[in-house]
Enzyme design. Structure first.
Site, short mmCIF file in Angstrom:
data_model
loop_
_atom_site.label_atom_id
_atom_site.label_comp_id
_atom_site.label_asym_id
_atom_site.label_seq_id
_atom_site.Cartn_x
_atom_site.Cartn_y
_atom_site.Cartn_z
N GLU A 18 0.81 -1.22 0.00
CA GLU A 18 0.00 0.00 0.00
C GLU A 18 0.85 1.28 0.00
O GLU A 18 0.49 2.28 -0.62
CB GLU A 18 -0.94 0.00 1.21
CG GLU A 18 -1.97 -1.13 1.21
CD GLU A 18 -1.41 -2.47 1.67
OE1 GLU A 18 -0.28 -2.51 2.21
OE2 GLU A 18 -2.11 -3.49 1.50
N ARG B 28 -18.59 -1.98 2.04
CA ARG B 28 -18.60 -3.33 1.50
C ARG B 28 -20.04 -3.81 1.24
O ARG B 28 -20.31 -4.44 0.23
CB ARG B 28 -17.94 -4.28 2.49
CG ARG B 28 -18.17 -5.73 2.15
CD ARG B 28 -17.44 -6.68 3.08
NE ARG B 28 -17.71 -8.04 2.70
CZ ARG B 28 -18.58 -8.83 3.33
NH1 ARG B 28 -19.22 -8.40 4.39
NH2 ARG B 28 -18.79 -10.06 2.90
C1 LIG Z 1 -1.98 -4.66 4.76
C2 LIG Z 1 -2.97 -5.56 4.10
N1 LIG Z 1 -3.29 -5.33 2.82
C3 LIG Z 1 -4.21 -6.12 2.21
C4 LIG Z 1 -4.81 -7.14 2.88
C5 LIG Z 1 -5.89 -7.98 2.20
N2 LIG Z 1 -5.40 -9.33 1.96
C6 LIG Z 1 -5.72 -10.38 2.73
S1 LIG Z 1 -4.98 -11.80 2.27
C7 LIG Z 1 -4.23 -11.04 0.94
C8 LIG Z 1 -3.36 -11.81 0.00
C9 LIG Z 1 -2.23 -12.44 0.71
O1 LIG Z 1 -1.57 -13.35 -0.11
P1 LIG Z 1 -0.56 -14.36 0.55
O2 LIG Z 1 0.32 -13.63 1.50
O3 LIG Z 1 0.12 -15.09 -0.53
O4 LIG Z 1 -1.50 -15.28 1.42
P2 LIG Z 1 -1.93 -16.80 1.20
O5 LIG Z 1 -1.77 -17.16 -0.24
O6 LIG Z 1 -1.02 -17.61 2.06
O7 LIG Z 1 -3.33 -16.90 1.67
C10 LIG Z 1 -4.56 -9.68 0.91
C11 LIG Z 1 -4.09 -8.73 -0.11
C12 LIG Z 1 -4.44 -7.35 4.22
N3 LIG Z 1 -5.00 -8.32 4.97
N4 LIG Z 1 -3.51 -6.56 4.81
#
Ligand SMILES: Cc1ncc(C[n+]2csc(CCOP(=O)(O)OP(=O)(O)O)c2C)c(N)n1
Ligand SMILES: [Mg+2]
Lengths: 323, 279
Positions: free
Chosen positions: A70, A179
Site C-alpha cells: 500500500e 462493502r
Molecule cells: C496490509 C494488508 N493489505 C491487504 C490485505 C488484504 N489481503 C488479505 S490476504 C491477501 C493476499 C495475501 O496473499 P498471501 O500472503 O500469498 O497469502 P496466502 O496465499 O497464504 O493466503 C490480501 C491482499 C491485508 N489483509 N492486509
C-alpha cells in the site's frame, strides 16, 4: 497536466438502485476509463473486492496491480499524477489510510497532487472480517491532512456522482466506500458537488447530520421521532472536508444537533461538526458513532445494532437526550 | 507440556484431522479464508505437535516458544490447531466470525489465549516476532519464535525492513517460514507482482535459507530442527506449497483464497480427507 474536458458519461444507472457503493465505483470507473485516457488505476491485491477489476480487464495497460504494497502504491500514484495522469488508488480503507498515511501526506498531499484515493470497506459494516479490517479512524486520518478533500457517499447513486465529479476536480481526494449493499436514499434529481451537503429536511427540534450508511438510518430515526411529536431534520453531509458551513449553521437552529457515522465519535464527521459549531455557534451536540472502541466480527446488520447505529436506536437516544 | 514426538505418520494424520476441523469451521462460518489455511496446515501441524515447547493448559507459560501468524487471514488454521492442542474446547470452533466470539475473523490476542499477537493487516508479523525474540534473548530465555508469512505478504515493504533487523541483530532464536503457495487474491504472484528469486532475496538480506516441500512432513520436521541448530543468523524456511492443499476442488484455485466451502463442497472435502474409515 491533461485538461479534462466535460465528461459525457451518463450517470443514471444506479439511481434508485440497491447496491454496494463499491459496485457503483467499479462501474463508473470503467465508464470513465472509456472516455478519459488519462485515468489510471492502482490496486494492492484487492481489485476483486474494491471492484477496480472491471477497469483492469478493460484497460490492462492503464491498471497497475502493486501487490500487497500500500505504501508503494500511494507513492507510485503520486508519480503517475506528476506525469499528467489521473490516478485512482484503491484498497481497503484501513490499509489505504492507516498503512500508507505518511505516503499520502508526504508524496501526495504536501504537493497537492491530483490523486484520487477511493477506499472500500470503510466502517463496521465490513462485518465478519472483524476489527483488523474495519476502518473506524479513516475519516479522522484523512481529514487532518492539509488540503485533503474527504467524501463519504450515502448510496450507490451518490457514489457514481461523486466519482464523476472528483475527476473534474484537481487535487487530492479521499472517498470512503462500503462493502455491504445499501438501500437507495438520494433522489433521482440529486446532483453532487464537492462541499455541498444535502438537506432532506430541517427540523425545529433536532437535525441529524449523517454520512454514508447512517443517512438511511437517520431518515428512519426522523420518521420515528415525527410520530412522537419531535420535529427532526436530516442532512447528508457527504463532503466532510471542506465542510458545508452554511447548512450546518442552519441545522444548528434546532435545539439539538446530532451527528451519525459508522466511524469513531472522535475525529470524524462528529469531530468536524463539533469543531465548527463550538467555535461559531455553540450548540448541544449528540455524536453517534463508534464510542472509542474497536470493531468486532459479526454480520453487518448485527454490528449496526451492536454499536447502536440503527434508526430505532438513534431515535431512542435522541428521545433520551431531549428528556 | 504436550509430548512432542518425531513420528511422521502421526503428524501426517494430525494434519489431516486439522484440515477437517478447518473446513468444518469455515463452512459453519460461511465466510473466511480456505486456501491459505490449507496450504500451511502441514507446517503448522509440525510446529504445534512436534516443534513448539508449549503448555496448552498454561498458555502464558513464560518459557514457551511463540508462534506468530503473520498471515492472519489463515485464522481458522490457528484456531483449529489451538483447539486440537487443547487450548480450548473444540465446540468453540463453531463460533468463528460470529458476534461475541473470541474467534475473531482475524486473530485477536486480547480475546483468545494461545493467540500470541493480533494480526490481519499483512506485513507486520515479522517485526513483532523479531521484537519478541530479541526480548526473550535479553531475558536469557531459550524460547524460540516462529513466524509464518504468506508469499504475497512479501510484497509488503515492512517485511524487508524486518528482514534487515533480524539479520543485523543476529536474531537466531527466530525462524521465519514462508508459505510459498504461489497465489494471492488477484491471481498468481508471478503475474500480480513477482517475488522471485525469493531464496536469493533472503540470502542477500543475510538469512540462512532452507527450501523445502511444505507438504512433506519429514522435510518440514527436518527443516525445523536444522533451523534451531543454525546459530548466528536467523533462518527462513521457504516452503513450496499448494494453496488449498488436501482437497482437489480447492487446490491451486485463486478463487478459494477468501471463500468458505459450501455444504456440498464440504461433503466432497470430507470424503477426500477421510482415511477410509469414514466420518
Ligand atoms: C496490509 C494488508 N493489505 C491487504 C490485505 C488484504 N489481503 C488479505 S490476504 C491477501 C493476499 C495475501 O496473499 P498471501 O500472503 O500469498 O497469502 P496466502 O496465499 O497464504 O493466503 C490480501 C491482499 C491485508 N489483509 N492486509
Ligand atoms: Mg500466497
Amino acid at each position: 497536466m491533461g485538461q479534462v474536458s466535460e465528461l459525457k458519461t451518463e450517470v443514471k444507472s444506479f439511481a434508485g438502485l440497491e447496491a454496494a457503493t463499491r459496485d457503483a465505483y467499479g462501474e463508473i470507473l470503467y465508464k470513465l476509463g472509456l472516455e478519459n485516457p488519462d485515468i489510471v488505476v492502482l490496486d494492492a491485491d484487492l481489485s476483486s473486492s474494491t471492484k477496480t477489476q472491471k477497469f483492469a480487464k478493460a484497460f490492462p495497460e492503464r491498471f497497475f496491480n502493486m501487490g500487497v504494497s500500500e505504501q508503494d502504491m500511494m507513492a507510485t500514484a503520486a508519480g503517475l499524477s506528476l506525469a499528467g495522469k489521473i490516478p485512482f488508488a484503491s484498497t481497503f480503507a484501513i490499509f489505504a489510510t492507516g498503512r500508507a498515511w505518511e505516503q499520502i501526506r508526504q508524496s501526495i498531499a504536501y504537493s497537492g497532487l491530483n490523486v484520487k484515493i477511493v477506499a472500500t470497506h470503510g466502517g463496521i459494516t465490513v462485518g465478519e472480517d472483524g476489527a483488523s479490517h474495519q476502518a473506524i479512524e479513516d475519516i479522522a486520518l484523512m481529514r487532518v491532512i492539509p488540503g485533503m478533500t474527504v467524501i463519504v457517499p450515502a448510496d450507490a447513486y451518490e457514489t457514481e456522482l461523486v466519482i464523476k465529479e472528483i475527476v473534474k476536480y484537481k487535487g487530492p481526494v479521499y472517498v470512503r466506500l462500503g462493502r455491504s449493499k445499501v438501500k437507495p436514499v438520494m433522489p433521482e434529481d440529486y446532483r453532487f458537488s464537492i462541499g455541498k451537503a444535502y438537506a432532506f429536511s430541517f427540523g425545529k427540534d433536532v437535525n441529524i447530520v449523517a454520512c454514508g450508511v447512517l443517512v438511511r438510518e437517520a431518515l428512519i430515526a426522523s420518521r420515528i421521532l415525527k410520530d412522537k411529536g419531535i420535529d427532526a431534520g436530516v442532512i447528508n453531509l457527504s463532503t466532510i472536508k471542506p465542510l458545508d458551513e452554511e447548512i450546518l449553521l442552519r441545522a444548528a437552529e434546532a435545539s439539538l444537533v446530532v451527528t451519525a457515522e459508522e466511524h469513531s465519535v472522535i475525529g470524524g464527521l462528529g469531530g468536524a461538526v463539533s469543531e465548527f459549531l463550538s467555535s461559531i455557534k455553540p450548540k448541544p451536540l449528540l455524536r453517534i458513532g463508534i464510542r472509542d472502541t474497536f470493531g468486532t466480527s459479526g454480520s453487518s446488520s448485527e454490528l449496526m445494532k451492536y454499536f447502536g447505529l440503527t434508526g430505532e436506536q438513534i431515535a431512542e437516544e435522541i428521545i433520551q437526550r431531549l428528556r | 507440556m504436550l509430548v512432542q514426538k518425531r513420528d511422521i505418520d502421526y503428524l501426517r494424520n494430525q494434519a489431516r484431522l486439522l484440515r477437517i476441523e478447518i473446513l468444518k469451521m469455515l463452512t459453519e462460518a460461511g465466510s473466511g479464508h480456505t486456501g491459505g489455511s490449507l496450504s500451511a496446515a502441514d507446517i503448522v501441524t509440525a510446529l504445534y505437535f512436534y516443534k513448539l515447547r508449549h503448555k496448552p493448559e498454561d498458555p502464558f507459560w513464560i518459557e514457551r516458544d511463540r508462534f506468530v501468524l503473520s498471515k492472519g487471514h489463515a485464522a481458522p488454521l490457528l484456531y483449529a490447531v489451538l483447539a486440537m492442542s487443547g487450548y480450548f474446547d473444540k465446540a468453540l470452533l463453531k463460533t468463528l466470525r460470529k458476534l461475541g466470539s473470541p474467534l475473531q475473523g482475524h486473530p485477536s490476542s486480547k480475546s483468545l489465549p494461545g493467540v500470541e499477537v493480533s494480526t490481519g493487516s499483512l506485513g507486520q508479523g515479522l517485526s513483532m516476532a523479531n521484537g519478541m525474540a530479541m526480548g526473550l534473548r535479553l531475558s536469557k530465555l531459550s524460547s524460540r519464535v516462529y513466524c509464518l508469512l504468506g508469499d504475497g505478504e512479501l510484497q509488503e515493504g515492512q517485511v524487508w525492513e524486518a528482514a534487515m533487523t533480524a539479520a543485523h541483530y543476529k536474531v537466531d532464536n527466530l525462524c521465519a517460514i514462508i508459505d510459498l503457495n504461489g497465489l494471492q487474491i488477484d491471481g498468481p504472484i508471478s503475474q500480480v507482482k513477482d517475488i522471485e528469486p525469493v531464496q536469493k532475496k533472503w540470502q542477500a538480506f543475510g538469512w540462512n535459507t532452507i527450501e523445502i516441500n511444505g507438504h512433506d512432513m519429514a522435510q518440514i520436521v527436518d527443516s525445523l530442527d536444522r533451523a534451531e541448530a543454525f546459530k548466528g543468523v536467523p533462518t527462513v524456511i521457504l516452503a513450496r506449497t499448494i494453496k488449498g492443499k488436501g482437497v482437489s476442488i480447492f487446490e491451486n484455485k485463486v478463487k478459494y483464497h477468501g471463500v468458505a466451502p459450501t455444504k456440498e463442497e464440504l461433503d466432497i472435502a470430507l470424503k477426500e480427507l477421510s482415511d477410509g474409515t469414514g466420518f
